[in-house]
Design a protein around this motif. Structure first.
Motif, PDB file in Angstrom:
ATOM      1  N   GLU A 101     -39.746 -57.429 -78.463  1.00  0.00           N
ATOM      2  CA  GLU A 101     -38.830 -56.292 -78.270  1.00  0.00           C
ATOM      3  C   GLU A 101     -37.568 -56.670 -77.494  1.00  0.00           C
ATOM      4  N   SER A 102     -37.678 -57.720 -76.685  1.00  0.00           N
ATOM      5  CA  SER A 102     -36.544 -57.993 -75.787  1.00  0.00           C
ATOM      6  C   SER A 102     -35.826 -59.313 -76.083  1.00  0.00           C
ATOM      7  N   CYS A 103     -36.324 -60.098 -77.052  1.00  0.00           N
ATOM      8  CA  CYS A 103     -35.686 -61.410 -77.239  1.00  0.00           C
ATOM      9  C   CYS A 103     -34.379 -61.274 -78.031  1.00  0.00           C
ATOM     10  N   ASP A 104     -33.502 -62.240 -77.837  1.00  0.00           N
ATOM     11  CA  ASP A 104     -32.252 -62.301 -78.595  1.00  0.00           C
ATOM     12  C   ASP A 104     -32.432 -63.137 -79.858  1.00  0.00           C
ATOM     13  N   VAL A 105     -33.306 -64.135 -79.769  1.00  0.00           N
ATOM     14  CA  VAL A 105     -33.588 -65.005 -80.919  1.00  0.00           C
ATOM     15  C   VAL A 105     -35.100 -65.164 -81.034  1.00  0.00           C
ATOM     16  N   LEU A 106     -35.620 -65.014 -82.263  1.00  0.00           N
ATOM     17  CA  LEU A 106     -37.039 -65.285 -82.519  1.00  0.00           C
ATOM     18  C   LEU A 106     -37.138 -66.321 -83.633  1.00  0.00           C
ATOM     19  N   LEU A 107     -37.805 -67.439 -83.332  1.00  0.00           N
ATOM     20  CA  LEU A 107     -38.098 -68.428 -84.375  1.00  0.00           C
ATOM     21  C   LEU A 107     -39.524 -68.192 -84.850  1.00  0.00           C
ATOM     22  N   VAL A 108     -39.725 -68.182 -86.155  1.00  0.00           N
ATOM     23  CA  VAL A 108     -41.064 -67.952 -86.719  1.00  0.00           C
ATOM     24  C   VAL A 108     -41.414 -69.188 -87.539  1.00  0.00           C
ATOM     25  N   VAL A 109     -42.412 -69.934 -87.083  1.00  0.00           N
ATOM     26  CA  VAL A 109     -42.640 -71.263 -87.645  1.00  0.00           C
ATOM     27  C   VAL A 109     -44.060 -71.412 -88.207  1.00  0.00           C
ATOM     28  N   GLY A 110     -44.149 -71.728 -89.498  1.00  0.00           N
ATOM     29  CA  GLY A 110     -45.432 -72.114 -90.079  1.00  0.00           C
ATOM     30  C   GLY A 110     -46.502 -71.043 -90.068  1.00  0.00           C
ATOM     31  N   THR A 111     -46.111 -69.802 -90.302  1.00  0.00           N
ATOM     32  CA  THR A 111     -47.133 -68.755 -90.446  1.00  0.00           C
ATOM     33  C   THR A 111     -46.937 -68.014 -91.757  1.00  0.00           C
ATOM     34  N   SER A 112     -48.069 -67.684 -92.400  1.00  0.00           N
ATOM     35  CA  SER A 112     -47.998 -66.954 -93.666  1.00  0.00           C
ATOM     36  C   SER A 112     -47.552 -65.516 -93.422  1.00  0.00           C
ATOM     37  N   ALA A 113     -47.540 -65.097 -92.161  1.00  0.00           N
ATOM     38  CA  ALA A 113     -47.065 -63.760 -91.773  1.00  0.00           C
ATOM     39  C   ALA A 113     -47.815 -62.656 -92.508  1.00  0.00           C
ATOM     40  N   VAL A 114     -49.123 -62.838 -92.651  1.00  0.00           N
ATOM     41  CA  VAL A 114     -49.931 -61.797 -93.305  1.00  0.00           C
ATOM     42  C   VAL A 114     -51.029 -61.249 -92.397  1.00  0.00           C
ATOM     43  N   VAL A 115     -51.310 -61.928 -91.276  1.00  0.00           N
ATOM     44  CA  VAL A 115     -52.394 -61.473 -90.407  1.00  0.00           C
ATOM     45  C   VAL A 115     -51.819 -60.638 -89.267  1.00  0.00           C
ATOM     46  N   GLN A 116     -52.303 -59.407 -89.185  1.00  0.00           N
ATOM     47  CA  GLN A 116     -51.849 -58.499 -88.119  1.00  0.00           C
ATOM     48  C   GLN A 116     -52.686 -58.716 -86.855  1.00  0.00           C
ATOM     49  N   PRO A 117     -52.152 -58.428 -85.680  1.00  0.00           N
ATOM     50  CA  PRO A 117     -50.846 -57.819 -85.456  1.00  0.00           C
ATOM     51  C   PRO A 117     -49.696 -58.819 -85.351  1.00  0.00           C
ATOM     52  N   ALA A 118     -50.003 -60.134 -85.379  1.00  0.00           N
ATOM     53  CA  ALA A 118     -48.923 -61.122 -85.207  1.00  0.00           C
ATOM     54  C   ALA A 118     -47.822 -60.938 -86.254  1.00  0.00           C
ATOM     55  N   ALA A 119     -48.225 -60.536 -87.479  1.00  0.00           N
ATOM     56  CA  ALA A 119     -47.248 -60.407 -88.567  1.00  0.00           C
ATOM     57  C   ALA A 119     -46.195 -59.331 -88.280  1.00  0.00           C
ATOM     58  N   SER A 120     -46.504 -58.412 -87.363  1.00  0.00           N
ATOM     59  CA  SER A 120     -45.539 -57.344 -87.034  1.00  0.00           C
ATOM     60  C   SER A 120     -44.448 -57.817 -86.075  1.00  0.00           C
ATOM     61  N   LEU A 121     -44.717 -58.886 -85.359  1.00  0.00           N
ATOM     62  CA  LEU A 121     -43.782 -59.287 -84.294  1.00  0.00           C
ATOM     63  C   LEU A 121     -42.363 -59.549 -84.821  1.00  0.00           C
ATOM     64  N   PRO A 122     -42.222 -60.293 -85.946  1.00  0.00           N
ATOM     65  CA  PRO A 122     -40.851 -60.507 -86.447  1.00  0.00           C
ATOM     66  C   PRO A 122     -40.155 -59.205 -86.829  1.00  0.00           C
ATOM     67  N   MET A 123     -40.914 -58.244 -87.383  1.00  0.00           N
ATOM     68  CA  MET A 123     -40.305 -56.946 -87.761  1.00  0.00           C
ATOM     69  C   MET A 123     -39.812 -56.224 -86.505  1.00  0.00           C
ATOM     70  N   VAL A 124     -40.642 -56.240 -85.461  1.00  0.00           N
ATOM     71  CA  VAL A 124     -40.260 -55.585 -84.205  1.00  0.00           C
ATOM     72  C   VAL A 124     -38.988 -56.227 -83.662  1.00  0.00           C
ATOM     73  N   ALA A 125     -38.966 -57.549 -83.646  1.00  0.00           N
ATOM     74  CA  ALA A 125     -37.807 -58.271 -83.104  1.00  0.00           C
ATOM     75  C   ALA A 125     -36.550 -57.946 -83.908  1.00  0.00           C
TER      76      ALA A 125
END
Ligand code: OAD
Length: 262
Positions: free
Chosen positions: A179-203
């Motif tokens: 919620e508070s970062c200016d830059v988010l790097l998302v590395v090597g994840t299929s981005a399908v397992v929740q709740p981690a998959a929501s983090l990029p959307m939130v950012a």
């Protein structure tokens, strides 16, 4: 496909007050740790229902521990790769930083990462089912399967299984960072397992600059500001000017934390 070059990211990182990185199994792939999905993924050969649920452990703790003992032996032979190292380097250059990992292999820590939450636990820790106490266990192979606590209770891997809640503090820290970062790097994840998959959307919703590094397109690709497709160990050091910065610490982007000493 690259939606953008490294220049914009360098500038953003230079200005960023808070930087976050989310990693998945792909960041450890070039270290030799198998991923879960994809052609050679663990879930192609093994059934998660038999090996990675509390029910499976209740049914057959020996079978579950044999699988974890095999994975621990495999991971024990692996070293961090340049992707892990570039992330540790980014932390040293950033004023305020959090690494959020879904990995349980411990390779980020070996590479020098410090500010980190392990959302899915750590394969090198065990938890007593009687006392709830967690301890480090580095035995490779395990001395007994299933291992037992000094109190006689059964030990389980201190990892999160399907159907279990994530550690609440780690989860809170991860969402706070998203919620508070200016830059988010998302590395090597299929981005399908929740709740981690929501983090990029939130950012992204909160206005962060989101950069994906993955071998292939994922559900996140269309949402990210930049997507870089290829091996993390090759792309990340280049994106983060990891090598050149080590040759000349003043030549790469100058974060608010000042240049990094190699
Ligand atoms: P996955 O196996 O689902 O996804 C790995 C991702 O890494 C894929 O998108 C690959 O394209 C990508 N990849 C593979 N090799 C790569 C490389 N060399 N460089 C860059 N990217 C690469 O792993 P996770 O997303 O971490 O949970 O999976 C999330 C969770 O699902 C895991 O923590 C685990 C699993 O079931 C539990 O066990 C609870």
């Amino acid at each position: 496909m690259n939606k953008s070059g490294a220049g914009e990211l360098q500038q953003r990182l230079g200005r960023a007050r808070r930087v976050a990185v989310l990693t998945g199994a792909g960041v450890s792939a070039e270290s030799g740790v198998p991923t879960f999905r994809g052609a050679d993924g663990l879930w192609r050969k093994y059934r998660a229902e038999d090996l990675a649920t509390p029910e499976a452990f209740r049914r057959d703790p020996k079978l579950v521990w044999e699988w974890y003992d095999w994975r621990r032996q495999l991971i024990a032979r692996c070293q961090p790769n340049p992707a892990h190292q570039a992330i540790a380097f980014l932390e040293r250059r950033s004023q305020d930083f959090l690494l959020i990992t879904q990995n349980v292999d411990g390779l980020h820590r070996l590479a020098g990462s410090i500010r980190m939450v392990e959302l899915h636990g750590n394969i090198w820790r065990v938890r007593c089912l009687e006392e709830g106490k967690t301890t480090e266990n580095l035995d490779v192979p395990l001395q007994a399967i299933p291992p037992r606590c000094e109190c006689g209770g059964l030990l389980r891997p201190d990892v999160v299984w399907f159907g279990e809640a994530l550690p609440p503090e780690a989860l809170q820290e991860a969402f706070d960072a998203a919620e508070s970062c200016d830059v988010l790097l998302v590395v090597g994840t299929s981005a399908v397992v929740q709740p981690a998959a929501s983090l990029p959307m939130v950012a992204r919703r909160r206005g962060a600059y989101v950069v994906e590094v993955n071998l292939e397109p994922t559900p996140l690709t269309s949402l990210a500001n930049e997507s870089h497709h290829g091996k993390a160990a090759e792309i990340l050091p280049r994106l983060l000017a990891f090598d050149s910065a080590f040759r000349n610490p003043h030549s790469a982007f100058e974060g608010p934390g000042g240049p990094c000493s190699p």
